[in-house]
Design a protein around this motif. Structure first.
Motif, mmCIF file in Angstrom:
data_model
loop_
_atom_site.group_PDB
_atom_site.id
_atom_site.type_symbol
_atom_site.label_atom_id
_atom_site.label_comp_id
_atom_site.label_asym_id
_atom_site.label_seq_id
_atom_site.Cartn_x
_atom_site.Cartn_y
_atom_site.Cartn_z
ATOM 1 N N PHE A 169 -2.153 -3.127 10.083
ATOM 2 C CA PHE A 169 -1.621 -2.071 9.219
ATOM 3 C C PHE A 169 -0.097 -2.178 9.093
ATOM 4 O O PHE A 169 0.458 -2.058 8.001
ATOM 5 C CB PHE A 169 -2.003 -0.694 9.765
ATOM 6 N N HIS A 170 0.549 -2.416 10.227
ATOM 7 C CA HIS A 170 2.008 -2.501 10.218
ATOM 8 C C HIS A 170 2.475 -3.679 9.366
ATOM 9 O O HIS A 170 3.436 -3.560 8.582
ATOM 10 C CB HIS A 170 2.523 -2.642 11.649
ATOM 11 N N SER A 171 1.796 -4.811 9.488
ATOM 12 C CA SER A 171 2.181 -5.993 8.714
ATOM 13 C C SER A 171 1.939 -5.784 7.221
ATOM 14 O O SER A 171 2.730 -6.228 6.390
ATOM 15 C CB SER A 171 1.412 -7.218 9.205
ATOM 16 N N LEU A 172 0.850 -5.098 6.867
ATOM 17 C CA LEU A 172 0.601 -4.820 5.457
ATOM 18 C C LEU A 172 1.683 -3.903 4.889
ATOM 19 O O LEU A 172 2.068 -4.029 3.716
ATOM 20 C CB LEU A 172 -0.781 -4.188 5.281
ATOM 21 N N ARG A 173 2.179 -2.977 5.704
ATOM 22 C CA ARG A 173 3.288 -2.124 5.252
ATOM 23 C C ARG A 173 4.535 -2.968 5.001
ATOM 24 O O ARG A 173 5.241 -2.779 4.002
ATOM 25 C CB ARG A 173 3.597 -1.063 6.309
ATOM 26 N N LEU A 174 4.815 -3.892 5.927
ATOM 27 C CA LEU A 174 5.984 -4.764 5.762
ATOM 28 C C LEU A 174 5.832 -5.650 4.529
ATOM 29 O O LEU A 174 6.807 -5.910 3.812
ATOM 30 C CB LEU A 174 6.170 -5.634 7.007
ATOM 31 N N LEU A 175 4.616 -6.112 4.272
ATOM 32 C CA LEU A 175 4.376 -6.935 3.089
ATOM 33 C C LEU A 175 4.593 -6.118 1.819
ATOM 34 O O LEU A 175 5.186 -6.601 0.846
ATOM 35 C CB LEU A 175 2.958 -7.511 3.122
ATOM 36 N N GLN A 234 6.590 -3.637 1.528
ATOM 37 C CA GLN A 234 8.049 -3.477 1.434
ATOM 38 C C GLN A 234 8.679 -4.713 0.798
ATOM 39 O O GLN A 234 9.563 -4.606 -0.070
ATOM 40 C CB GLN A 234 8.620 -3.251 2.836
ATOM 41 N N ALA A 235 8.227 -5.902 1.202
ATOM 42 C CA ALA A 235 8.768 -7.144 0.645
ATOM 43 C C ALA A 235 8.441 -7.263 -0.836
ATOM 44 O O ALA A 235 9.281 -7.687 -1.640
ATOM 45 C CB ALA A 235 8.211 -8.344 1.418
ATOM 46 N N ILE A 236 7.230 -6.889 -1.220
ATOM 47 C CA ILE A 236 6.828 -6.982 -2.623
ATOM 48 C C ILE A 236 7.673 -6.050 -3.484
ATOM 49 O O ILE A 236 8.121 -6.414 -4.580
ATOM 50 C CB ILE A 236 5.331 -6.650 -2.783
ATOM 51 N N MET A 237 7.929 -4.853 -2.995
ATOM 52 C CA MET A 237 8.679 -3.883 -3.798
ATOM 53 C C MET A 237 10.165 -4.212 -3.875
ATOM 54 O O MET A 237 10.899 -3.594 -4.641
ATOM 55 C CB MET A 237 8.483 -2.463 -3.251
ATOM 56 N N LYS A 238 10.618 -5.212 -3.117
ATOM 57 C CA LYS A 238 11.998 -5.679 -3.242
ATOM 58 C C LYS A 238 12.159 -6.682 -4.378
ATOM 59 O O LYS A 238 13.275 -7.028 -4.761
ATOM 60 C CB LYS A 238 12.463 -6.334 -1.931
ATOM 61 N N LEU A 239 11.041 -7.172 -4.921
ATOM 62 C CA LEU A 239 11.098 -8.139 -6.001
ATOM 63 C C LEU A 239 11.676 -7.501 -7.257
ATOM 64 O O LEU A 239 11.507 -6.310 -7.505
ATOM 65 C CB LEU A 239 9.699 -8.690 -6.300
ATOM 66 N N HIS A 242 8.129 8.885 3.921
ATOM 67 C CA HIS A 242 8.902 7.726 4.337
ATOM 68 C C HIS A 242 8.588 6.527 3.433
ATOM 69 O O HIS A 242 7.498 6.433 2.856
ATOM 70 C CB HIS A 242 8.594 7.373 5.790
ATOM 71 N N PRO A 243 9.536 5.589 3.305
ATOM 72 C CA PRO A 243 9.282 4.393 2.479
ATOM 73 C C PRO A 243 8.025 3.644 2.883
ATOM 74 O O PRO A 243 7.292 3.157 2.017
ATOM 75 C CB PRO A 243 10.543 3.548 2.698
ATOM 76 N N HIS A 244 7.761 3.541 4.198
ATOM 77 C CA HIS A 244 6.576 2.792 4.604
ATOM 78 C C HIS A 244 5.291 3.509 4.198
ATOM 79 O O HIS A 244 4.200 2.920 4.224
ATOM 80 C CB HIS A 244 6.587 2.530 6.118
ATOM 81 N N GLU A 245 5.405 4.798 3.794
ATOM 82 C CA GLU A 245 4.249 5.540 3.308
ATOM 83 C C GLU A 245 4.095 5.413 1.798
ATOM 84 O O GLU A 245 2.972 5.407 1.283
ATOM 85 C CB GLU A 245 4.380 7.018 3.681
ATOM 86 N N THR A 246 5.202 5.298 1.082
ATOM 87 C CA THR A 246 5.132 5.222 -0.381
ATOM 88 C C THR A 246 4.960 3.797 -0.891
ATOM 89 O O THR A 246 4.351 3.595 -1.946
ATOM 90 C CB THR A 246 6.399 5.827 -1.014
ATOM 91 N N GLU A 247 5.463 2.804 -0.164
ATOM 92 C CA GLU A 247 5.387 1.426 -0.660
ATOM 93 C C GLU A 247 3.951 0.923 -0.804
ATOM 94 O O GLU A 247 3.616 0.319 -1.836
ATOM 95 C CB GLU A 247 6.220 0.505 0.232
ATOM 96 N N PRO A 248 3.049 1.170 0.164
ATOM 97 C CA PRO A 248 1.650 0.782 -0.072
ATOM 98 C C PRO A 248 1.029 1.524 -1.257
ATOM 99 O O PRO A 248 0.191 0.962 -1.971
ATOM 100 C CB PRO A 248 0.957 1.156 1.242
#
Length: 860
Positions: free
Chosen positions: A448-454, A456-461, A514-520
């Motif tokens: 779950f944590h890694s999918l959140r980080l992924l 986050q990376a996608i939304m930086k594009l 939090h961002p980690h809640e909205t990014e997914p």
């Protein structure tokens, strides 16, 4: 002309061809050897050399002015990197690591280091960040320019470009690697750089050259420079296996003929004929040494020829075939995975962890793994990822059965995710975003944590890069796309469950997410948009996040700027009933008498008396007199002279009767199409305020929880929600025209299409004699197979947009006035149509019960 026909043109003097041992001097490319031998490369004049020792140490040598000796330094800055390839330019150097990182250093006056710096000299190795994530197969250095080829045949170039040697169509220098779009799908296998020209070799054995051509080094039978890659026509069909560029000449080897062909400058005899200064087309050299006989004399059972072009040298090596391949970066192989699985509990574990770390800590190594077989990955583009997703799934299934291996892979992925490149240079960069989710399918915290980080990376594009990723998503097989939706729906559910728990224990501010809640959630919404564009391959309920029902209950009728309000940015997570509840919550909040403006007015409801015989006139009178704030109140309708109190029935009757009256074919402002649906009149430049009033009435119906049964097509609700109508919408409104346009798209016979005698004009539906041009000079543009899609799109656009621009704009303004709430935009067009027009299968009583269970105030 094919090379086979050129054998009659051989020169009378032999070139420098024969046996060599060790490493050649005077070449811009490096030699490959076993790991227990030195690997070295030098520039075209042998004044600059790199030497990679068997123990992995990289040294750099520069010839002094006297040329009798040289100075050597150890390249310590690369540290413990495992270098697999090296390349030398005139005054710059490059080194590629097994982990996929490219380093460069030296002179940088033209940007040949590719590090985006204007500094003219960078003595210490710097990583070429722009190529981070690209699985490189080979690197090459020219005089003051550089190039690289990926495993999937993409070519990147940078540095000096005064002759077009970068192949980018201009003569501007580049200080960062640029994707050579002209070579897309060329299947480049090898690249060589001369002083000011470049040659590339395709998998099919074709040769392209570009850059400086003054000495004939491009082989195009002229001395013109080429700014774009151009096939060497004289070599067509020869199936070249090797190409090498010197300062001003080029060599190629054709194994089927066992011939080396040369072209370019021959002033120093490098073309094998001292009397011919330049050779403009490839011609074979006459060799004094037969390579077949040479190999036999050296007990080489399997012949392998390597051609090398130096500054003024042409060298042919006869050597063992086992050393002919380039060393490359680390990629995942089936035998490696099987070894990890079988040896994960043995004394090999430390070595296995090292291999896992090497691949899964590198974006480039991951992007170079799981490639489609049978050369399909050479077609990588914005539509084709080049990844075999079934291989990714198979790898996950294998390692998930071995917890030690699975956890080690997860650990390296988790460390990699924050460092993913946010500036992709080519479609190959996007593979990692497709691969990694399917390696994180577990339901443990780490996944779950890694999918959140992924996320986050996608939304930086950047937006344009997100569009590329969405395009790749849209081309995934349905099963994999469905799994992607499930993964991010699961992460979103987990996040919102955590939010609810913290909210209940008063550990959370109810106004923040939090961002980690909205990014997914953002990823889920993007996937939903892709799904809708591709025809809803995945059912809409797969996107619903059940936890939002509980969040709706937590906030009661208070929506404001709460977390619930922020969740409405992601409509796909709500079921339709939830959307209706949220809409009603917002309307209830807006109509509350606690609002200062409403308190000053002194009444909670808007009393709306009307006469049945003058219904529309009385409605317009009320709307004209009402201030903007009045529309925040719920209406209470009374029919003058009739008993009864409005508990919902009277106001519903008002909207129903008004809709029927306004849609009368003879007197209403709308025109009735052959389908029986109502639409705006075409080219109505001045129509009073009737459409503004009608829009206001429809907005009031939505705000008050009533239906306004206007027989509008789905296209109206799409336009209200800023969704472009399509051909299917035209077919709903105008069935005959819709069928005709679909027939034009489906027609395969050119003659039938031509016989229709169509051009880019349209006759007004109202029957005007003058056709309207769909584009400039449309009457003179015939509809063909090539432009018919554009014709249909323009036709649809004209009917739904261009021809009704003014009446729809008036309707939209009125709608926004009549419905001061804004969350109605969370509805899909079909849902908004159901809510406004009504649906016989929709259970409104069930909705009211659900609202009562949540403790919501129901306004009648």
């Amino acid at each position: 002309m094919e090379v086979g026909r050129q054998q009659r043109r051989r020169g009378r003097r032999g070139g420098r061809r024969g046996r060599r041992s060790g490493s050649p001097q005077g070449t811009g490319e490096h030699t490959q050897s076993q790991r227990n031998e030195k690997v070295q490369c030098s520039n075209h004049d042998a004044t600059h050399m790199l030497v990679l020792s068997p123990d992995g140490k990289l040294s750099e040598q520069w010839a002094t002015a006297s040329a009798a000796c040289s100075k050597t330094r150890l390249v310590k800055e690369i540290g413990t990197q495992d270098i697999v390839q090296i390349a030398c330019g005139d005054q710059h150097a490059m080194a590629l690591s097994r982990g996929g990182e490219l380093f460069s250093w030296g002179q940088n006056a033209h940007g040949q280091l590719g590090v985006g710096s204007q500094t003219s000299l960078i003595p210490q190795p710097q990583m070429v960040e722009r190529l981070k994530g690209i699985a490189l197969a080979q690197i090459a250095a020219g005089g003051a320019h550089s190039a690289a080829v990926s495993l999937s045949g993409a070519v990147y170039s940078w540095g000096k470009n005064d002759f077009g040697q970068l192949g980018l169509g201009d003569t501007e220098d580049r200080d960062c690697p640029s994707y050579v779009g002209a070579l897309e799908h060329w299947k480049t296998m090898f690249i060589s750089c001369g002083a000011d020209h470049t040659a590339v070799l395709s998998k099919e054995g074709l040769v392209c050259t570009f850059g400086a051509g003054g000495a004939g080094q491009l082989g195009h039978n002229c001395t013109r420079n080429e700014l774009m890659p151009r096939v060497v026509a004289e070599l067509w069909g020869a199936r070249v296996s090797q190409v090498a560029c010197s300062r001003q000449h080029t060599l190629v080897y054709v194994p089927s003929l066992d011939e080396v062909y040369l072209f370019g400058s021959g002033e120093d005899g490098q073309l094998g004929d001292e009397r011919k200064p330049n050779q403009l087309i490839p011609l074979p050299i006459n060799s004094p040494v037969d390579t077949g006989k040479s190999c036999q004399e050296n007990n080489i059972s399997q012949k392998a020829i390597e051609v090398i072009a130096g500054g003024i040298q042409s060298i042919v090596l006869c050597k063992e075939n086992k050393n002919s391949c380039l060393n490359g970066i680390a990629t995942l192989k089936d035998e490696d995975v099987d070894a990890w699985i079988s040896n994960s509990c043995s004394n090999h574990w430390e070595g296995i962890k090292k291999n896992i770390r090497l691949i899964f800590s590198s974006e480039a190594c991951i992007n170079g793994s799981f490639l489609e077989k049978r050369d399909k990955h050479f077609k990588t583009s914005k539509e084709v990822s080049g990844v075999d997703m079934s291989e990714v799934q198979l790898f996950y299934e294998k390692i998930s059965k071995k917890p030690e291996v699975f956890q080690e892979v997860q650990k390296e992925i988790e460390k990699l995710l924050p460092a993913l490149s946010s500036s992709p240079i080519s479609p190959e960069n996007f593979r990692v975003y497709l691969i990694l989710p399917f390696l994180l399918q577990g339901e443990d915290y780490s996944s779950f944590h890694s999918l959140r980080l992924l996320a986050q990376a996608i939304m930086k594009l950047q937006p344009e890069d997100l569009q590329t990723l969405e395009c790749l998503w849209s081309n995934l097989e349905t099963s994999f796309f469905n799994e992607l939706v499930v993964l991010y729906q699961r992460v979103s559910q987990k996040n919102l469950s955590q939010f609810v728990m913290e909210f209940r224990y008063q550990q959370r501010n109810p106004y923040n997410l939090h961002p980690h809640e909205t990014e997914p959630l953002q990823i889920l919404q993007l996937l939903y948009q892709v799904n809708s564009r591709t025809g809803f391959r995945v059912q809409e309920n797969k996107f619903y996040v059940p936890k939002v029902k509980e969040i709706i209950g937590l906030f009661g009728i208070c929506i404001g700027e709460t977390a619930l309000w922020k969740l409405t940015k992601y409509p796909c997570i709500f079921a339709m009933l939830d959307k209706i509840v949220i809409h009603n919550m917002e309307c209830s909040t807006l109509s509350s008498p606690s609002d200062r403006d409403l308190i000053e007015m002194g009444r909670e409801f808007w009393v709306f008396p009307v006469r049945r015989q003058c219904l529309l006139q009385d409605i317009w009178t009320h709307l004209n007199r009402a201030p903007t704030q009045q529309f925040k109140k719920f209406i209470k309708v009374t029919f003058l002279g009739e008993p009864g109190e409005d508990e919902g029935g009277l106001s519903q009757e008002l909207f129903s009767v008004a809709a029927r009256t306004l849609c009368q074919p003879s007197t209403g402002p709308f025109r009735r199409a052959a389908s029986g649906l109502a639409w705006f009149p075409s080219q109505a430049s001045s129509c009073g305020d009737i459409f503004f009033r009608t829009g206001t009435l429809c907005g009031m119906a939505l705000y008050n929880g009533r239906t306004a049964p206007f027989p509008f097509p789905r296209a109206l609700y799409k336009k209200l929600l800023s969704v472009a109508p399509a051909l299917e919408d035209l077919a709903e409104l105008l069935p005959a025209e819709g069928r005709s346009l679909q027939g034009i798209l489906d027609e395969e016979c050119d003659q039938i299409l031509e016989s229709l005698d169509l051009d880019f004009t349209i006759m007004e539906v109202e029957g005007s004699r003058d056709p309207v041009e769909l584009k400039k000079d449309g009457a003179n543009i015939p509809v063909t197979k090539d432009n018919r899609k554009e014709f249909v799109d323009l036709y649809v656009n004209y009917v739904f947009n261009e021809s009704v621009r003014k009446p729809f704009e008036d309707f939209m303004q009125g709608f926004l006035r009549g419905c001061p709430a804004r969350n109605w935009k969370i509805f899909l067009p079909v849902e908004l149509q159901i809510v406004l027009q009504g649906h016989t299968e929709f259970d409104w009583h069930l909705l009211e019960k659900l609202q009562e269970q949540r403790g919501l105030e129901i306004k009648s």
